[in-house]
Design a protein around this motif. Sequence first.
Motif: not given
Length: 559
Positions: A311-318, A441-444, A450-451, A482-485
């Motif tokens: 959800f947080d990495i793949k779906c966000r990225s794609a 969580y949001p990007d910013d 986030k952790l 790189f803070g928005r990763l």
Amino acid sequence: MKSDGEIARAAQLRPIVEIAEKLGVPEDALHLYGHTIAKLDLGYLASLAERPMGKLVLVTAISPTPAGEGKTTTTVGLGDALNRIGRRAVICLREPSLGPCFGVKGGAAGGGYAQVVPMDRINLHFTGDFHAISSAHNLLSALVDNHVYWGNALGLDTRRISWRRVVDMNDRALRQVVSSLGGASNGFPREDGFDITVASEVMAVLCLSEGLADLEARLSRMVIGETRERRLVAAGELKGAGAMAALLREAAMPNLVQTLEGSPALVHGGPFANIAHGCNSVAATRAGLRLGDIVVTEAGFGADLGAEKFFDIKCRSAGLAPDCAVVVATVRALKMHGGLPKSALDREDVAAVEGGFANLARHVENVGKFGVPVVVALNRFASDTGAELDRVVALCRDRLGVTAIVCSHFADGSAGAEALARRVAETLDGPATTAGFRPLYPDDLPLAEKLRTVAREIYRADDIVVPDAVADKLARWEADGFGRLPVCVAKTQYSFSTDPGRRGAPTGHVVPVRDVRLSAGAGFVVAICGDILTMPGLPRTPAAERIGLDAHGEIVGLS
């Protein structure tokens, strides 16, 4: 019942061109690897960009136990069953790593009568994708040391070279090594080490790339170390991204195989979820969504790891939005989470089932935090009793408000998952299911926050512990843009905590963040928590001791 290998060898596989025809893929868009495996041409897949996307179903699970859960088996069984009831489903899986195949976990092609085939080829080498990833990764490793040897024009601080080497095998002896020994002609000695290939950032880059141009751009952005002035040095500065992309050209194409019942399956990419992001490739998922009406995919290990990263990495990225999630559980695993040892799982114990239900409940509640509707798949074992199964179904209904379906696809193929398929189809045909999807969580949000959000919301920890050195890294990376990763937590898969022995649904724990790694090319920050290792070791009795060839040259002992 026959073994997985015996079932796979007895299967009558169809020519892969016939499987492709089911999806409308012409033969000239296939790169054939024999009669039963093919890669899909990237140019052809690019031509599908204007097609509407189908529905996306994620299969995830409770926290794994030695009792077994059957997530891949359920993914295959559900895909077969959706096709059985007249829906055009495509199955999307990860490729197996050789490490677990010869270690303790075994292969990753499903099991029983819910498998992708040819099982032995998929589990061993397949189309060579992992070898290409290892070669590309280690090419960059060689370029790093070669650059230092020939004068170090970039000013790399050899104490802060972060790019390690990889091999697709469990080998604890390689976790920490000293390289370049043997004299001046071999370079400058330094501390080094190996990760398993599935933990490579090159693997993550391949799985998250949108095409060859994006692949090369991401490879260029990967950080390999720092200068003495603490400037981050990217792989592109070593001028090796083009050669790495060339090594990965074939590997970037999704692999097409079939299930025992002839359903199309795209098997591509293979990051672990306990040390990486745990999802198959974006290219394969997008291909499935444009070629079929429903894609059934999986994310590794329990929902606290695989589903959260999906959800947080793949779906966000794609830019993907899942329509439904299936959480897989078994009575036997719930008993272990309820406190029973493996030796006691064959006797009826409804109380232990109720005690272990807290683990399933937490995973279901966690998936709900992303706004995704949930169905529970309860894989049936021969030792399960009616009272135990009925209790889980009732608890899911009364406490969680979700439907639990008892399944037997391992023994019965698609017929054993037909009720699950109908319930999933009803969910997909209901109101717009993707409307409520949201990342956790949001990007910013700052990286440490986030952790902390993942630890508190998903692991139900009280807090995280971040040493000063780790906090300094995060602060520098935020200052460098790189803070928005998103964050990718590497921790034990066996517990919500970082203690693998704490089964069930522990609370009151803290998550110690031992180190962090910047995966600038993949587009996330890895947090290494607790005692998790990015290079596994073999067990006392590895599976390799049982694998071999019979008198007819057939592979035996592989499952």
